[in-house]
Scaffold this motif. Sequence first.
Motif, PDB file in Angstrom:
ATOM      1  N   GLY A 137       0.778  -1.235   0.000  1.00  0.00           N
ATOM      2  CA  GLY A 137       0.000   0.000   0.000  1.00  0.00           C
ATOM      3  C   GLY A 137       0.807   1.282   0.000  1.00  0.00           C
ATOM      4  O   GLY A 137       0.254   2.367   0.255  1.00  0.00           O
ATOM      5  N   ILE A 138       2.106   1.200  -0.296  1.00  0.00           N
ATOM      6  CA  ILE A 138       2.958   2.392  -0.265  1.00  0.00           C
ATOM      7  C   ILE A 138       2.698   3.282  -1.476  1.00  0.00           C
ATOM      8  O   ILE A 138       2.555   4.500  -1.353  1.00  0.00           O
ATOM      9  CB  ILE A 138       4.444   1.978  -0.199  1.00  0.00           C
ATOM     10  CG1 ILE A 138       4.732   1.277   1.129  1.00  0.00           C
ATOM     11  CG2 ILE A 138       5.350   3.183  -0.380  1.00  0.00           C
ATOM     12  CD1 ILE A 138       6.125   0.680   1.215  1.00  0.00           C
ATOM     13  N   LEU A 139       2.640   2.682  -2.659  1.00  0.00           N
ATOM     14  CA  LEU A 139       2.461   3.472  -3.871  1.00  0.00           C
ATOM     15  C   LEU A 139       1.123   4.198  -3.874  1.00  0.00           C
ATOM     16  O   LEU A 139       1.002   5.298  -4.423  1.00  0.00           O
ATOM     17  CB  LEU A 139       2.582   2.574  -5.101  1.00  0.00           C
ATOM     18  CG  LEU A 139       2.460   3.247  -6.469  1.00  0.00           C
ATOM     19  CD1 LEU A 139       3.476   4.379  -6.622  1.00  0.00           C
ATOM     20  CD2 LEU A 139       2.621   2.220  -7.584  1.00  0.00           C
ATOM     21  N   GLU A 140       0.126   3.606  -3.239  1.00  0.00           N
ATOM     22  CA  GLU A 140      -1.206   4.206  -3.226  1.00  0.00           C
ATOM     23  C   GLU A 140      -1.229   5.570  -2.535  1.00  0.00           C
ATOM     24  O   GLU A 140      -2.140   6.376  -2.761  1.00  0.00           O
ATOM     25  CB  GLU A 140      -2.191   3.260  -2.540  1.00  0.00           C
ATOM     26  CG  GLU A 140      -2.581   2.051  -3.373  1.00  0.00           C
ATOM     27  CD  GLU A 140      -1.527   0.954  -3.422  1.00  0.00           C
ATOM     28  OE1 GLU A 140      -1.800  -0.088  -4.048  1.00  0.00           O
ATOM     29  OE2 GLU A 140      -0.434   1.131  -2.833  1.00  0.00           O
ATOM     30  N   ARG A 141      -0.228   5.847  -1.699  1.00  0.00           N
ATOM     31  CA  ARG A 141      -0.180   7.141  -1.026  1.00  0.00           C
ATOM     32  C   ARG A 141       0.081   8.283  -2.017  1.00  0.00           C
ATOM     33  O   ARG A 141      -0.385   9.408  -1.805  1.00  0.00           O
ATOM     34  CB  ARG A 141       0.890   7.140   0.061  1.00  0.00           C
ATOM     35  CG  ARG A 141       0.642   6.120   1.177  1.00  0.00           C
ATOM     36  CD  ARG A 141       1.378   6.511   2.441  1.00  0.00           C
ATOM     37  NE  ARG A 141       2.823   6.593   2.236  1.00  0.00           N
ATOM     38  CZ  ARG A 141       3.696   5.650   2.582  1.00  0.00           C
ATOM     39  NH1 ARG A 141       3.255   4.529   3.158  1.00  0.00           N
ATOM     40  NH2 ARG A 141       4.985   5.805   2.386  1.00  0.00           N
ATOM     41  N   THR A 142       0.836   8.018  -3.080  1.00  0.00           N
ATOM     42  CA  THR A 142       1.143   9.048  -4.071  1.00  0.00           C
ATOM     43  C   THR A 142       0.374   8.856  -5.380  1.00  0.00           C
ATOM     44  O   THR A 142       0.181   9.820  -6.119  1.00  0.00           O
ATOM     45  CB  THR A 142       2.656   9.075  -4.367  1.00  0.00           C
ATOM     46  OG1 THR A 142       3.100   7.739  -4.638  1.00  0.00           O
ATOM     47  CG2 THR A 142       3.426   9.639  -3.176  1.00  0.00           C
ATOM     48  N   LEU A 143      -0.036   7.619  -5.653  1.00  0.00           N
ATOM     49  CA  LEU A 143      -0.846   7.334  -6.837  1.00  0.00           C
ATOM     50  C   LEU A 143      -2.081   6.563  -6.389  1.00  0.00           C
ATOM     51  O   LEU A 143      -2.176   5.344  -6.558  1.00  0.00           O
ATOM     52  CB  LEU A 143      -0.042   6.512  -7.860  1.00  0.00           C
ATOM     53  CG  LEU A 143       1.097   7.201  -8.596  1.00  0.00           C
ATOM     54  CD1 LEU A 143       1.794   6.218  -9.533  1.00  0.00           C
ATOM     55  CD2 LEU A 143       0.594   8.407  -9.382  1.00  0.00           C
ATOM     56  N   PRO A 144      -3.055   7.255  -5.796  1.00  0.00           N
ATOM     57  CA  PRO A 144      -4.207   6.545  -5.223  1.00  0.00           C
ATOM     58  C   PRO A 144      -5.028   5.770  -6.245  1.00  0.00           C
ATOM     59  O   PRO A 144      -5.737   4.828  -5.874  1.00  0.00           O
ATOM     60  CB  PRO A 144      -5.033   7.675  -4.591  1.00  0.00           C
ATOM     61  CG  PRO A 144      -4.563   8.935  -5.242  1.00  0.00           C
ATOM     62  CD  PRO A 144      -3.128   8.711  -5.585  1.00  0.00           C
ATOM     63  N   ALA A 190       8.273   8.809 -11.284  1.00  0.00           N
ATOM     64  CA  ALA A 190       9.000   9.154 -10.066  1.00  0.00           C
ATOM     65  C   ALA A 190       8.309   8.586  -8.831  1.00  0.00           C
ATOM     66  O   ALA A 190       8.970   8.120  -7.885  1.00  0.00           O
ATOM     67  CB  ALA A 190       9.136  10.672  -9.949  1.00  0.00           C
ATOM     68  N   ALA A 191       6.981   8.596  -8.833  1.00  0.00           N
ATOM     69  CA  ALA A 191       6.232   8.046  -7.696  1.00  0.00           C
ATOM     70  C   ALA A 191       6.468   6.543  -7.561  1.00  0.00           C
ATOM     71  O   ALA A 191       6.643   6.023  -6.450  1.00  0.00           O
ATOM     72  CB  ALA A 191       4.743   8.342  -7.863  1.00  0.00           C
ATOM     73  N   ILE A 192       6.492   5.839  -8.696  1.00  0.00           N
ATOM     74  CA  ILE A 192       6.735   4.392  -8.659  1.00  0.00           C
ATOM     75  C   ILE A 192       8.127   4.094  -8.145  1.00  0.00           C
ATOM     76  O   ILE A 192       8.322   3.242  -7.262  1.00  0.00           O
ATOM     77  CB  ILE A 192       6.539   3.779 -10.057  1.00  0.00           C
ATOM     78  CG1 ILE A 192       5.099   3.935 -10.520  1.00  0.00           C
ATOM     79  CG2 ILE A 192       6.935   2.292 -10.044  1.00  0.00           C
ATOM     80  CD1 ILE A 192       4.885   3.600 -11.997  1.00  0.00           C
ATOM     81  N   VAL A 193       9.116   4.807  -8.653  1.00  0.00           N
ATOM     82  CA  VAL A 193      10.497   4.578  -8.234  1.00  0.00           C
ATOM     83  C   VAL A 193      10.657   4.893  -6.747  1.00  0.00           C
ATOM     84  O   VAL A 193      11.287   4.132  -6.000  1.00  0.00           O
ATOM     85  CB  VAL A 193      11.463   5.426  -9.088  1.00  0.00           C
ATOM     86  CG1 VAL A 193      12.870   5.409  -8.492  1.00  0.00           C
ATOM     87  CG2 VAL A 193      11.488   4.908 -10.521  1.00  0.00           C
ATOM     88  N   GLY A 194      10.095   6.000  -6.295  1.00  0.00           N
ATOM     89  CA  GLY A 194      10.197   6.353  -4.881  1.00  0.00           C
ATOM     90  C   GLY A 194       9.536   5.328  -3.976  1.00  0.00           C
ATOM     91  O   GLY A 194      10.068   4.984  -2.911  1.00  0.00           O
ATOM     92  N   ALA A 195       8.378   4.823  -4.395  1.00  0.00           N
ATOM     93  CA  ALA A 195       7.693   3.807  -3.596  1.00  0.00           C
ATOM     94  C   ALA A 195       8.488   2.512  -3.554  1.00  0.00           C
ATOM     95  O   ALA A 195       8.553   1.836  -2.513  1.00  0.00           O
ATOM     96  CB  ALA A 195       6.294   3.556  -4.165  1.00  0.00           C
ATOM     97  N   LEU A 196       9.108   2.144  -4.668  1.00  0.00           N
ATOM     98  CA  LEU A 196       9.948   0.952  -4.690  1.00  0.00           C
ATOM     99  C   LEU A 196      11.144   1.106  -3.744  1.00  0.00           C
ATOM    100  O   LEU A 196      11.514   0.155  -3.036  1.00  0.00           O
ATOM    101  CB  LEU A 196      10.428   0.670  -6.109  1.00  0.00           C
ATOM    102  CG  LEU A 196       9.431  -0.034  -7.037  1.00  0.00           C
ATOM    103  CD1 LEU A 196       9.900   0.043  -8.489  1.00  0.00           C
ATOM    104  CD2 LEU A 196       9.238  -1.495  -6.618  1.00  0.00           C
ATOM    105  N   GLN A 197      11.745   2.282  -3.721  1.00  0.00           N
ATOM    106  CA  GLN A 197      12.867   2.503  -2.803  1.00  0.00           C
ATOM    107  C   GLN A 197      12.425   2.311  -1.355  1.00  0.00           C
ATOM    108  O   GLN A 197      13.117   1.672  -0.556  1.00  0.00           O
ATOM    109  CB  GLN A 197      13.434   3.919  -2.988  1.00  0.00           C
ATOM    110  CG  GLN A 197      14.035   4.202  -4.354  1.00  0.00           C
ATOM    111  CD  GLN A 197      15.409   3.575  -4.539  1.00  0.00           C
ATOM    112  OE1 GLN A 197      15.620   2.416  -4.209  1.00  0.00           O
ATOM    113  NE2 GLN A 197      16.343   4.348  -5.090  1.00  0.00           N
ATOM    114  N   GLU A 198      11.285   2.873  -1.001  1.00  0.00           N
ATOM    115  CA  GLU A 198      10.789   2.746   0.369  1.00  0.00           C
ATOM    116  C   GLU A 198      10.449   1.299   0.702  1.00  0.00           C
ATOM    117  O   GLU A 198      10.778   0.795   1.785  1.00  0.00           O
ATOM    118  CB  GLU A 198       9.556   3.638   0.564  1.00  0.00           C
ATOM    119  CG  GLU A 198       8.996   3.588   1.980  1.00  0.00           C
ATOM    120  CD  GLU A 198       7.788   4.483   2.178  1.00  0.00           C
ATOM    121  OE1 GLU A 198       7.050   4.281   3.163  1.00  0.00           O
ATOM    122  OE2 GLU A 198       7.573   5.404   1.349  1.00  0.00           O
ATOM    123  N   SER A 199       9.798   0.614  -0.226  1.00  0.00           N
ATOM    124  CA  SER A 199       9.420  -0.769   0.008  1.00  0.00           C
ATOM    125  C   SER A 199      10.645  -1.676   0.095  1.00  0.00           C
ATOM    126  O   SER A 199      10.706  -2.591   0.925  1.00  0.00           O
ATOM    127  CB  SER A 199       8.484  -1.249  -1.108  1.00  0.00           C
ATOM    128  OG  SER A 199       8.043  -2.570  -0.876  1.00  0.00           O
TER     129      SER A 199
END
Length: 312
Positions: free
Chosen positions: A20-27, A210-219
């Motif tokens: 559910g990380i990516l959903e925060r920036t790409l709901p 950028a949102a996908i890449v950032g979410a992948l880094q966090e995950s």
Amino acid sequence: MTKVGYFPHNNSLFVLRHRGILERTLPDVEWVDLRDLPQGARPAPTDGLPTVHADHLFDGGYDFIGTGFTPPITAQGHGLDIVYAAISEPRVENGRLIVRADSDIRGLDGLRGRRVGIAHGSWQTALLLFALERAGLTWKDIVPVDTGVNAGGQFLGGEIDAWVGAYPGLKAVEERVETRDLVATDGLFSHRSLWFTRRDFAEERTGELAAIVGALQESDAWIRENPREAAEIFVADARERGNPDTDPDAWEHALRTRPFGLHPVTEEFVAEQQHAADLLYAGGLLPTRPTVADAVSEKAGALVPPVPGAAR
């Protein structure tokens, strides 16, 4: 709407799908399981390469996907305009080319005329080509076998003479029989995870990328800190689908020994990827010779933040 493809073999995307990380920036993100899409033709491993991973980037299936070495090369070889979004660090502990300890195959040159098991079209095809090149052999000198989901069972049953095994499935085999390495991945090629997309998505929808890449880094950072919890995600999926890889210890071992984190594309990577592309083309597996550098975009590369504390 952004469509993101995923499947278990790209561990990073598979975990991200369940957190559910990516959903925060790409709901409005739509997650698309590659396994549920049409798989298309699967050529014999002597005739060509499966194109499913890139096909769905261009038929509306999804906008972004992550795989191993071979699929993006395959895409370019079939004339598709892809762009690399990021690469991982080398994953040299993920697998290797093995035989049973009592095999009469003593070295790579002993593969001539023998049946070698691979998940054809994956990084395993590239590894085998690099290994054959080292021995002065070509694709036509062996009998490549596309092993499917029960590769370990085929190896144990003697249906193949050698096998490019990968964890977690390799761990189960090692617990049952003594094996011998014909060649380790380390020193042969880097075996990185790769994430790629279409050029229009990379250069016109940079905010979403950028949102996908950032979410992948966090995950990925979470996976490094919580490998057991991450392992349970894969085990639950395997059990639901009736797959054999349901040992949480094996999955935890696999995740602990893999690097996580996304890096920008490098010249070193492009050169190695081009070498793999040349070998695939020379083996008769691609209709055209790809130019890997054509799939590099400065705009996409600038979106990949460094992994804190990691070597660049």
